[in-house]
Scaffold this motif. Structure first.
Motif, PDB file in Angstrom:
ATOM      1  N   ASP A 132      35.662  94.680 104.830  1.00 45.52           N
ATOM      2  CA  ASP A 132      35.465  93.531 105.581  1.00 45.52           C
ATOM      3  C   ASP A 132      34.599  94.002 106.827  1.00 45.52           C
ATOM      4  O   ASP A 132      33.180  93.546 107.222  1.00 45.52           O
ATOM      5  N   SER A 133      34.732  95.305 106.867  1.00 48.00           N
ATOM      6  CA  SER A 133      34.499  96.013 107.865  1.00 48.00           C
ATOM      7  C   SER A 133      32.996  97.439 107.210  1.00 48.00           C
ATOM      8  O   SER A 133      33.881  97.637 106.196  1.00 48.00           O
ATOM      9  N   PRO A 134      31.984  97.941 108.009  1.00 47.76           N
ATOM     10  CA  PRO A 134      31.622  98.920 107.462  1.00 47.76           C
ATOM     11  C   PRO A 134      32.264 100.073 107.529  1.00 47.76           C
ATOM     12  O   PRO A 134      33.683 100.324 108.271  1.00 47.76           O
ATOM     13  N   SER A 135      32.842 101.209 106.491  1.00 43.83           N
ATOM     14  CA  SER A 135      33.623 101.673 106.144  1.00 43.83           C
ATOM     15  C   SER A 135      33.582 102.848 107.459  1.00 43.83           C
ATOM     16  O   SER A 135      32.541 102.753 108.054  1.00 43.83           O
ATOM     17  N   SER A 136      34.652 103.854 107.420  1.00 41.64           N
ATOM     18  CA  SER A 136      34.409 105.115 108.370  1.00 41.64           C
ATOM     19  C   SER A 136      33.470 106.647 108.000  1.00 41.64           C
ATOM     20  O   SER A 136      33.572 107.205 108.865  1.00 41.64           O
ATOM     21  N   SER A 137      33.321 106.367 106.064  1.00 37.11           N
ATOM     22  CA  SER A 137      32.779 107.624 106.004  1.00 37.11           C
ATOM     23  C   SER A 137      31.561 107.330 106.672  1.00 37.11           C
ATOM     24  O   SER A 137      30.931 106.725 106.186  1.00 37.11           O
ATOM     25  N   LEU A 188      26.700  96.216 101.774  1.00 35.63           N
ATOM     26  CA  LEU A 188      26.524  95.298 103.121  1.00 35.63           C
ATOM     27  C   LEU A 188      28.518  95.153 103.094  1.00 35.63           C
ATOM     28  O   LEU A 188      29.226  94.421 102.187  1.00 35.63           O
ATOM     29  N   SER A 189      28.926  94.910 104.362  1.00 31.35           N
ATOM     30  CA  SER A 189      30.564  94.575 104.155  1.00 31.35           C
ATOM     31  C   SER A 189      30.237  93.427 104.950  1.00 31.35           C
ATOM     32  O   SER A 189      28.952  92.757 104.958  1.00 31.35           O
ATOM     33  N   VAL A 190      31.604  92.939 104.974  1.00 30.21           N
ATOM     34  CA  VAL A 190      31.673  91.219 105.149  1.00 30.21           C
ATOM     35  C   VAL A 190      31.259  90.493 106.058  1.00 30.21           C
ATOM     36  O   VAL A 190      30.465  89.551 106.286  1.00 30.21           O
ATOM     37  N   VAL A 191      31.448  91.644 107.407  1.00 29.27           N
ATOM     38  CA  VAL A 191      31.240  91.454 108.678  1.00 29.27           C
ATOM     39  C   VAL A 191      29.937  91.029 108.904  1.00 29.27           C
ATOM     40  O   VAL A 191      29.444  90.536 109.170  1.00 29.27           O
ATOM     41  N   ASP A 192      29.560  92.135 107.846  1.00 27.16           N
ATOM     42  CA  ASP A 192      27.830  92.944 108.442  1.00 27.16           C
ATOM     43  C   ASP A 192      26.458  91.535 107.272  1.00 27.16           C
ATOM     44  O   ASP A 192      25.288  90.388 107.879  1.00 27.16           O
ATOM     45  N   THR A 216      38.675  86.672 103.128  1.00 26.24           N
ATOM     46  CA  THR A 216      37.148  87.388 102.473  1.00 26.24           C
ATOM     47  C   THR A 216      36.275  85.557 102.132  1.00 26.24           C
ATOM     48  O   THR A 216      34.762  85.258 102.239  1.00 26.24           O
ATOM     49  N   ALA A 217      36.670  85.216 100.524  1.00 24.08           N
ATOM     50  CA  ALA A 217      36.233  83.840  99.821  1.00 24.08           C
ATOM     51  C   ALA A 217      35.848  82.512 101.873  1.00 24.08           C
ATOM     52  O   ALA A 217      34.677  82.402 100.879  1.00 24.08           O
ATOM     53  N   ALA A 227      34.162  80.888  97.519  1.00 23.49           N
ATOM     54  CA  ALA A 227      33.494  81.104  98.284  1.00 23.49           C
ATOM     55  C   ALA A 227      32.415  80.512  98.075  1.00 23.49           C
ATOM     56  O   ALA A 227      31.219  80.572  98.983  1.00 23.49           O
ATOM     57  N   VAL A 228      31.551  79.633  96.918  1.00 20.66           N
ATOM     58  CA  VAL A 228      30.274  79.351  96.052  1.00 20.66           C
ATOM     59  C   VAL A 228      30.483  78.037  96.728  1.00 20.66           C
ATOM     60  O   VAL A 228      28.936  77.449  96.056  1.00 20.66           O
ATOM     61  N   ALA A 229      31.017  77.401  96.386  1.00 15.30           N
ATOM     62  CA  ALA A 229      31.505  75.821  96.463  1.00 15.30           C
ATOM     63  C   ALA A 229      30.231  74.953  96.861  1.00 15.30           C
ATOM     64  O   ALA A 229      30.409  74.025  96.281  1.00 15.30           O
TER      65      ALA A 229
END
Length: 594
Positions: A64-69, A77-81, A111-112, A146-148
């Motif tokens: 959902d958000s970028p990993s902290s790694s 890309l994360s969902v937010v990005d 996410t969808a 998600a794509v309908a």
């Protein structure tokens, strides 16, 4: 004797050669990683001057958000990005449309929902969206959900259309523990706080089944209604398609679920033709890397947290690992944003089923401090913001959730597993010696609770439950009696939570930004700068962080992280962590239906 020495020295030689090769391979991998980090840090993609069709591949799972790694630059890309990048593209005259590779097997419902919302916003700017699927092969409807809304959905003609609904499974260990004379001992407040059931039960309790059926039905109804709207059909028609699954590509097209049949290359060519002569396809990742224009607009802070809530930093190792929300890290980020005079409001993105009660309370306090500093706080709920995830959200000025977000679970649980019987069957005997109070051995895994220990533990949990419910009542301006009715550990969807007063609005990430602007007194059409706390690492900074450890340690950690990424290992570790968690837990294990 001669053969012995040949074998002996041959073995030594083999070990030496193997070690040298391992070092060489590791060095090559390390420098490849360095080159990747540098190219990621310095990469400037030359975008076409006109006729851009962005490409988004949903077949790869994304956080959902970028990993902290420190090496998150190598991930999708994360969902937010994705949402932020599509919003940016809406104002770019070069961008004509979006081409999507659909997920074939499903994703989390929220996410969808977020992706669907991003698509409809993108279309509202006058741009087209075309999607190609090499089959909707999974039984989950979320990949299609998600794509309908796409202008055109293509399906490979030899593929299947299999979406039928939603399903979730829970493995119960109660019977297994019985086989080994292990005794799980848990306390939970109350009957709907089901996270401990998988250890103490052999199947679904009536309350557990009721809650799961309720929230899954809510998610299903939301998805079906949205799909019906997207495909300009009735809910009855869409339900009929799902209830008679699976379908061939041809029958799915006849039912209006698919617009055209063909291969991905044909669909991409159709998208480029629609964009106009000379158009080019650009991956959304490459487009996102293009530098943004300088802006002096007001700042809104973005603080993201995903995974279990734990005390401490919650930081992943230098080679990645499961993301967690550290009580220290998130609270420090919230307070840093609150103290920044340039920050006008704070948006906290939460994707968590909860965890440590202590860490959740620590973050709750930081939210309170931020509001006291005059900074409006908006919560944006992602896939889940339940139990501890809801605890930290409760005092915010405004809470926005997806209709399919899993939230609530206002309850407490904790306990242990007494393995003394298991050890006895193996011929093992563990004896303890303690001094001081009787409670000193309360968390021993080699003996059961005494009656007074259990009563003391339950009293401790009851205090935390009272704190939790009273803080929800205060934060949400609800009568405590009402909170006690809707708490009891029960999980709700965002749609249900809105009706209950637990959230303020149904929406996604962009809606949360809009709410923050309004609370900060920024005009809806006004520009803002979104500043992440903490600032993401560049590729070079990530590489510097890597060399904070020795090469030997780095190699060992790389191997360990590869092992830990195995799903069966993660499941075992998660189960063990939950059994061993000595602090009282604000945790929900409500499964994401797929």
């Amino acid at each position: 004797m001669k053969q012995f020495w040949i074998t002996f020295f041959g073995s030594i030689f083999g070990v030496i050669v193997g070690s040298v090769l391992a070092v060489i391979v590791f060095t090559i991998m390390l420098f490849s990683l360095f080159a990747s980090a540098m190219s990621s840090a310095e990469k400037e993609v030359a975008l076409p001057v006109d006729g851009i069709v962005l490409e988004l591949d949903l077949r790869t799972g994304r956080l959902d958000s970028p990993s902290s790694s420190p090496f998150a630059f190598s991930e999708p890309l994360s969902v937010v990005d994705v949402v932020r990048t599509l919003e940016r593209a809406e104002a770019d005259e070069r961008v004509q449309g979006l081409f999507i590779r659909a997920n074939e097997f499903g994703m989390s419902p929220a996410t969808a929902e977020e992706i669907r919302t991003a698509i409809t916003n993108f279309q509202a700017s006058g741009r087209f969206v075309m999607t190609h699927a090499q089959g909707f092969e999974g039984t989950s409807l979320t990949g299609y959900y998600a794509v309908a809304a796409s202008d055109e959905i293509w399906l490979q003609d030899t593929a299947s259309f299999t979406p039928a609904g939603l399903a979730a499974e829970i493995t119960f260990l109660g019977g297994l523990f019985d086989q080994f004379d292990a005794v799980p001992q848990f306390e939970q407040f109350y009957e709907y706080k089901n996270a401990a059931n998988q250890y103490v039960e052999t199947g679904l309790t009536e309350a557990h089944r009721e809650a799961m059926t309720s929230y899954m039905t809510s998610i299903y109804d939301t998805a079906v209604a949205s799909i019906a709207d997207d495909r300009d059909q009735s809910v009855t028609d869409i339900t009929g398609v799902f209830e008679t699954a699976p379908h061939t590509a041809e029958t799915a097209q006849e039912a209006g679920m698919i617009d055209r049949l063909g291969h991905v290359v044909e669909a991409r060519e159709a998208a480029l033709a629609r964009a106009g002569a000379g158009s080019s396809a650009v991956s959304i990742y490459d487009y996102a890397q293009a530098p943004a224009d300088f802006s002096s607009a007001p700042v809104i802070a973005l603080i993201e947290g995903q995974g279990a809530i734990v005390t401490g930093s919650g930081a992943a190792g230098p080679f990645g690992g499961t993301d967690m929300i550290g009580g220290d890290a998130m609270s420090e980020n919230i307070l840093a944003a609150a103290e920044d005079s340039n920050v006008r409001a704070i948006v906290i993105r939460v994707d968590s089923g909860g965890g440590s009660a202590i860490a959740s309370d620590q973050i709750w306090h930081a939210v309170i401090r931020a509001r006291e500093a005059g900074k409006p706080v908006v919560i944006s709920m992602a896939n889940a913001a339940a139990s501890g995830g809801y605890y930290l959200a409760a005092p915010a000025d405004y809470i926005i959730a997806h209709a399919t977000t899993i939230t609530g679970s206002i309850g407490v649980l904790g306990g242990k597993v007494d393995l003394s019987g298991t050890y006895a069957r193996l011929g093992l005997n563990t004896e303890s010696v303690s001094v001081g109070g009787e409670y000193a051995t309360a968390f021993s895994g080699q003996q059961s609770w005494t009656e007074s220990q259990r009563e003391a533990y339950r009293t401790q949990m009851e205090d935390i439950y009272e704190d939790f419910t009273s803080r929800v009542a205060d934060g949400r301006d609800l009568p405590l009696e009402r909170v006690l009715e809707i708490a009891r550990g029960r999980v709700w969807t965002g749609a249900q939570a809105l009706d209950l007063g637990l959230v303020d609005e149904i929406g996604g990430f962009r809606d949360a930004i809009g709410a923050a602007k309004e609370l900060a007194g920024i005009a809806p059409e006004g520009e803002i700068r979104l500043r992440r706390y903490p600032e993401p690492l560049t590729g070079f900074e990530a590489f510097q962080q890597l060399f904070g450890v020795s090469a030997d340690s780095a190699e060992a950690m790389a191997r360990m992280n590869a092992l830990m990424d195995l799903p069966e290992v993660q499941a075992a570790v998660e189960a063990r962590q939950q059994m061993d968690a000595r602090g009282v837990q604000l945790r929900s294990t409500a499964p994401q239906p797929r």
